[in-house]
Motif scaffolding. Structure first.
Motif, PDB file in Angstrom:
ATOM      1  N   GLY A  96       5.476  21.709   1.627  1.00 27.20           N
ATOM      2  CA  GLY A  96       4.965  20.349   1.506  1.00 27.20           C
ATOM      3  C   GLY A  96       4.601  19.955   0.094  1.00 27.20           C
ATOM      4  N   VAL A  97       4.467  20.952  -0.777  1.00 23.62           N
ATOM      5  CA  VAL A  97       4.064  20.624  -2.147  1.00 23.62           C
ATOM      6  C   VAL A  97       5.218  20.886  -3.094  1.00 23.62           C
ATOM      7  CG1 VAL A  97       1.627  21.060  -1.736  1.00 23.62           C
ATOM      8  CG2 VAL A  97       3.077  22.935  -2.437  1.00 23.62           C
ATOM      9  N   ARG A 141       0.181  25.196  -8.117  1.00 23.74           N
ATOM     10  CA  ARG A 141      -0.977  25.278  -7.220  1.00 23.74           C
ATOM     11  C   ARG A 141      -1.282  26.736  -6.947  1.00 23.74           C
ATOM     12  NH1 ARG A 141      -2.347  20.500  -4.539  1.00 23.74           N
ATOM     13  NH2 ARG A 141      -0.871  18.864  -5.051  1.00 23.74           N
ATOM     14  N   ASP A 184      -8.790  20.933  -6.643  1.00 23.16           N
ATOM     15  CA  ASP A 184      -7.688  20.149  -6.095  1.00 23.16           C
ATOM     16  C   ASP A 184      -6.357  20.860  -6.308  1.00 23.16           C
ATOM     17  OD1 ASP A 184      -8.107  19.809  -8.793  1.00 23.16           O
ATOM     18  OD2 ASP A 184      -7.233  17.804  -8.843  1.00 23.16           O
ATOM     19  N   HIS A 209      -6.338  26.365  -3.544  1.00 24.35           N
ATOM     20  CA  HIS A 209      -6.566  26.189  -2.113  1.00 24.35           C
ATOM     21  C   HIS A 209      -6.937  27.495  -1.431  1.00 24.35           C
ATOM     22  CE1 HIS A 209      -4.699  22.277  -2.636  1.00 24.35           C
ATOM     23  NE2 HIS A 209      -3.803  22.909  -3.382  1.00 24.35           N
ATOM     24  N   ILE A 228      -0.559  20.405   3.728  1.00 24.63           N
ATOM     25  CA  ILE A 228      -0.515  19.597   2.515  1.00 24.63           C
ATOM     26  C   ILE A 228       0.927  19.182   2.223  1.00 24.63           C
ATOM     27  CG2 ILE A 228      -0.941  19.563   0.023  1.00 24.63           C
ATOM     28  CD1 ILE A 228      -3.169  21.596   0.489  1.00 24.63           C
ATOM     29  N   GLY A 229       1.125  17.888   2.070  1.00 27.80           N
ATOM     30  CA  GLY A 229       2.458  17.384   1.766  1.00 27.80           C
ATOM     31  C   GLY A 229       3.316  17.182   3.001  1.00 27.80           C
ATOM     32  N   SER A 284      -6.023  16.862  -1.627  1.00 25.48           N
ATOM     33  CA  SER A 284      -4.793  17.258  -2.313  1.00 25.48           C
ATOM     34  C   SER A 284      -3.595  16.521  -1.733  1.00 25.48           C
ATOM     35  CB  SER A 284      -4.561  18.760  -2.177  1.00 25.48           C
ATOM     36  OG  SER A 284      -5.593  19.451  -2.808  1.00 25.48           O
ATOM     37  N   LYS A 286      -3.634  12.973  -2.870  1.00 23.21           N
ATOM     38  CA  LYS A 286      -3.152  12.860  -4.259  1.00 23.21           C
ATOM     39  C   LYS A 286      -1.633  12.908  -4.322  1.00 23.21           C
ATOM     40  CE  LYS A 286      -5.199  14.722  -8.069  1.00 23.21           C
ATOM     41  NZ  LYS A 286      -5.990  15.710  -8.846  1.00 23.21           N
ATOM     42  N   ILE A 287      -1.068  13.784  -3.490  1.00 30.55           N
ATOM     43  CA  ILE A 287       0.399  13.894  -3.467  1.00 30.55           C
ATOM     44  C   ILE A 287       1.008  12.565  -3.025  1.00 30.55           C
ATOM     45  CG2 ILE A 287       2.326  14.973  -2.237  1.00 30.55           C
ATOM     46  CD1 ILE A 287       0.786  17.573  -2.279  1.00 30.55           C
ATOM     47  N   GLU A 330       3.599  10.302  -5.135  1.00 29.14           N
ATOM     48  CA  GLU A 330       4.923   9.952  -4.623  1.00 29.14           C
ATOM     49  C   GLU A 330       5.130   8.435  -4.611  1.00 29.14           C
ATOM     50  OE1 GLU A 330       5.195  11.871  -0.865  1.00 29.14           O
ATOM     51  OE2 GLU A 330       5.862  13.772  -1.740  1.00 29.14           O
TER      52      GLU A 330
END
Lengths: 431, 430
Positions: free
Chosen positions: A250-251, A286, A310, A313, B24-25, B385, B388-389, B393
């Motif tokens: 996802g990142v 990250r 941030d 994690h 996340i994301g 987080s 923020k992503i 985007e």
């Protein structure tokens, strides 16, 4: 040759590297001809893979003399009881929920169920020492019931069991040192755990250490003769990637991972500090600290203090496939252990094509070529290495391909052949 | 005649779901719908609906002489709309009696007043609009999140056109002075201040069902008796508390509803007291003095300061990182993004990260869905987080690729470069 082996845990019921190593080794040993293993654990659940050996759960062994006075047993073996607050490590799973501290030991009797069997939890918890003694007690019965030529006991939890078995059968005892209390405590050892370890080593006919690092500790700190101690490196089970379902990343940034118990032994604070250094220089990264332990909260607070939360994690304790998912998402794996007897997890990371950075204070660094090795305290070097791997694809690619090749050649069968030699030599020497 | 001002705060946090690193994301939904709905439904049935019914009956029975005031956060209103629309209806009925005043506050129960004036204003305006729409009255009196107040905040509120503001009658601010008068802001005396009488308020809100308390059981006679012992010259009594006191913090079985039912009668029978809303107080009485509050106060915990929400490393980090995003969020002006932006500002998230567990631990753990402040922090930062992503985007995709504009910028860059080179040359020549 018949081997009576004592372990503490067995897949799938594991909470640390010990169970994984025992499983790999027994699997390797099963490929050696003329070798018959009876593996004993405090608690057998029934769903373990028993194709490679016979698994005996100490909780399933019938005790003839019920209600044996625990005090008498202890005085005979002159072991000391350890206060439950001094446990070397807890099951990370149950980190926050200590089990009932009510000891049946209070009335100094073993609690035996209706069928005359002792009950075991098979976990690391508040009653650990009590469990070790019960286990040793049962071990003597097992040793009578199962014919064997050599006894093999894994780690200090099983040393008393190994000694008890040896006293009954008179067969040679090999103990396998996966870790010492010097690793777990960073030098300030628990004297009672040390005593159990020392007694085990003194009673053993041969000692197997998982690395030269550990071998040296055994020789220097426990006063063992160098001839008695042999290094056999661990290996790693091959994973089949097809079975695992893929997870979507996802990142976009590179992911740098720490995975393990968050305790002093594993050096989590150096990872946090290095993360801070790297984040000063690049945004495209990250950090993930996966696991649980008594230093988790301190690490959370430190990351907040440095203002990197941030980008840094925490996942909590990861189980089963989540560990694999974590590797899949990672671009670098870091193991900054202060003292690591071996360390299988970097090998698992390399299998998943993840470049690894390991501390020089780890046993696994003795056998790996395609890994970055730094001193655990050298935050700058650690930060440099992380930065290099995430920044320069060529570097990361070479680590991936060479590393994978290297780790695929580390086979448990090789370790097993070595262990088999140790058995043969020990039997020969003691006859 | 003296006045009693009853004010109730209505708020329910919008709890975040367990948001893991793996999300996340991948997953942009942050809220624990099940918990939020079930808690809202439970409190609506145990507190809001029965209490509203009692208040409505009391207003009718006492011939409009019984008056109360409320502030309801936007977060609570949003949840009423989703999970308990009957509560909104019952508040509307109360509003229609003309005896109920609704106050303004920040929409998302936030601490924006401490960080960003513009954000604060826009949240208050959003809340005012919402109240107007729902209850048909424009709030004239302001109460800040958790009674957070300072001279500066008062000045800001006054400039926004409010006549009065509610805050805590904190011991370290008032000293020997009594909260039972009207005060005014130190920088702009036009803004009247209503100071909470925390002894009387907490007698109901915290101690009502405490059997170890020497005054237990608390009856309305006893309570009104205390009020009548006040100095003759004192003007008013400000009894401010969470609305959830009725039926939630103090359970039905404690007799709290009976207490509420008989309170107006007991107060009015004294002939010394009448009920008044904050606006009426502000109009009717003259401020007795200026209240100097250079440092921020609140109504929480023993310290009556901000330490429940801000101050430890975790809270400061989360709070700081959140407000860094404001410019980007506003620039993108995306509806969903703005909604999350509002909800993420809610002070509750920071409250869960509080590490001072000792003196006020009970209250904190009662309100806290997390095991530990660290757990709360980890979860919140994971959500942040992802937020923020999303911003990053959207920023990328919203930049208009304008050929001429780019060309212009290139030109400027070229000019600057030439200039730098010329200057460098000068240095070398020199």
């Amino acid at each position: 040759m018949k081997v009576l082996m004592f372990g503490w845990e067995f897949p799938p019921h594991i909470s640390g590297g010990l169970g994984t190593a025992c499983y790999g080794l027994t699997k390797g040993l099963s490929k050696v001809d003329d070798l018959d293993i009876t593996f004993v654990v405090p608690k057998a659940y029934g769903d373990e893979d028993q194709s490679k050996m016979q698994l005996v759960g100490a909780n399933g062994v019938h005790i003839k003399q019920v209600q044996e006075h625990i005090q008498r047993f202890k005085s005979k073996h002159t072991y000391l009881e350890v206060e439950s607050a001094l446990i070397p490590y807890n099951d990370p799973d149950e980190y926050y929920s200590f089990r009932d501290s009510e000891l049946y030991g209070k009335n100094k009797l073993f609690k035996v169920n209706k069928e005359g069997k002792l009950e075991f939890t098979g976990k690391y918890g508040a009653n650990l020492i009590d469990e070790i003694y019960k286990y040793a007690y049962v071990a003597s019965t097992i040793s009578m019931d199962h014919e064997h030529d050599v006894i093999h006991a894994h780690d200090w939890l099983c040393y008393p069991a190994g000694i008890a078995a040896k006293e009954v059968s008179g067969k040679p005892l090999v103990i396998h040192v996966h870790a010492t209390d010097f690793d777990r405590s960073g030098g300030s050892v628990n004297p009672k755990v040390f005593e159990i370890e020392k007694r085990g080593m003194d009673a053993a006919d041969k000692i197997i250490a998982v690395s030269n690092l550990t071998r040296n500790i055994v020789i220097e700190k426990y006063g063992q003769s160098p001839d008695k101690v042999e290094t056999v490196y661990n290996a790693v089970e091959p994973v089949s990637f097809e079975e695992k379902k893929a997870i979507k990343k996802g990142v976009k940034e590179k992911v740098v991972t720490f995975l393990g118990r968050i305790t002093m032994q594993k050096g989590p604070e150096y990872f946090v500090e290095a993360a801070y250094q790297v984040l000063k220089r690049t945004d495209n990264v990250r950090f993930v600290m996966a696991g649980s332990g008594d230093m988790l909260e301190k690490m959370v607070a430190r990351a907040a203090q440095l203002g990197i939360s941030d980008r840094f994690h925490f996942t909590g304790f990861l189980k089963g496939d989540d560990v694999f998912h974590m590797f899949k998402l990672s671009d670098v794996y870091v193991m900054p252990s202060v003292s690591e007897p071996f360390g299988i997890s970097p090998l698992e990371a390399m299998q998943s094509n993840v470049p690894v950075i390991i501390s020089k204070q780890s046993g696994v660094s003795e056998i790996l070529t395609h890994a970055v090795k730094v001193d655990y305290w050298d935050i700058d070097a650690l930060a440099d290495a992380i930065y290099g791997i995430i920044k320069y694809d060529s570097l990361s690619n070479i680590f991936k391909s060479k590393g994978k090749e290297e780790v695929d050649n580390l086979k448990w069968t090789n370790a097993a052949i070595h262990v088999h030699q140790v058995y043969s030599n020990t039997i020969k020497e003691t006859v | 005649m003296k006045s009693v001002c009853l004010y109730f705060q209505v708020h329910q946090p919008l709890r975040l779901r367990r948001y893991r690193f793996f999300d996340i994301g991948n997953d942009h939904y942050y809220y624990d719908d099940f918990t939020n709905e079930s808690i809202m439904r439970k409190i609506a049935d145990e507190c809001y609906l029965p209490s509203n019914k009692i208040l409505l009956d009391l207003i009718k029975a006492n011939d409009q002489k019984f008056k109360v005031s409320f502030s309801i956060t936007g977060v609570a209103l949003d949840q009423f709309v989703s999970y308990a629309p009957d509560v909104i209806e019952s508040f509307k009925e109360l509003a229609a009696t003309g005896c109920v005043e609704f106050l303004a506050e920040t929409y998302s129960h936030s601490l924006a007043a401490l960080k960003n004036k513009e954000e604060f204003k826009s949240q208050v305006n959003a809340h005012v609009e919402r109240i107007k729409l729902l209850f048909g009255q424009k709030p004239k009196v302001f109460r800040n999140t958790e009674m957070v107040y300072s001279d500066e905040i008062g000045k800001m509120v006054s400039a926004m056109g409010f006549k009065a503001m509610l805050t805590e009658g904190a011991k370290h601010v008032l000293g020997w002075k009594s909260p039972n008068y009207l005060y005014c802001n130190a920088l702009n005396p036009k803004l009247k201040l209503l100071m909470r009488n925390y002894t009387l308020s907490d007698d109901i809100a915290f101690r009502f069902s405490d059997e170890g308390w020497k005054e237990w059981p608390l009856t309305t006679d006893k309570f009104v008796g205390w009020m009548s012992q006040f100095d003759e010259k004192e003007d008013l009594v400000n009894v401010f508390m969470d609305y959830e006191t009725f039926g939630e913090h103090q359970k039905k079985e404690s007799g709290i509803f009976e207490f509420l039912k008989s309170l107006p009668q007991a107060v009015l029978e004294t002939k010394q007291f009448k009920f008044a809303t904050p606006s009426e107080l502000a109009k009717e009485y003259q401020p007795i003095a200026v209240a100097h509050v250079p440092n921020v106060i609140s109504w929480a915990d023993e310290e009556r300061d901000l330490s429940a929400w801000l101050g430890n490393d975790l809270q400061d980090e989360a709070y700081g990182k959140l407000y860094e995003l404001r410019d980007d969020v506003l620039e993108l002006n995306d509806e969903r993004l703005l909604k999350d932006w509002n909800y993420l500002q809610s002070s509750d998230h920071f409250y869960y990260m509080c590490t001072k567990f000792f003196s006020d631990g009970d209250v904190h753990s009662y309100f806290n869905p997390y095991d530990s402040p660290y757990d709360a922090f980890i979860n919140y930062m994971n959500v942040l987080s992802d937020f923020k992503i999303r911003i990053a985007e959207m920023k990328v995709s919203s930049v208009p690729v304008n050929g001429t504009e780019l060309a212009k910028k290139d030109e400027i860059i070229a000019q600057c470069k030439a200039e730098i080179n010329a200057l460098k040359k000068q240095i070398v020549d020199h």
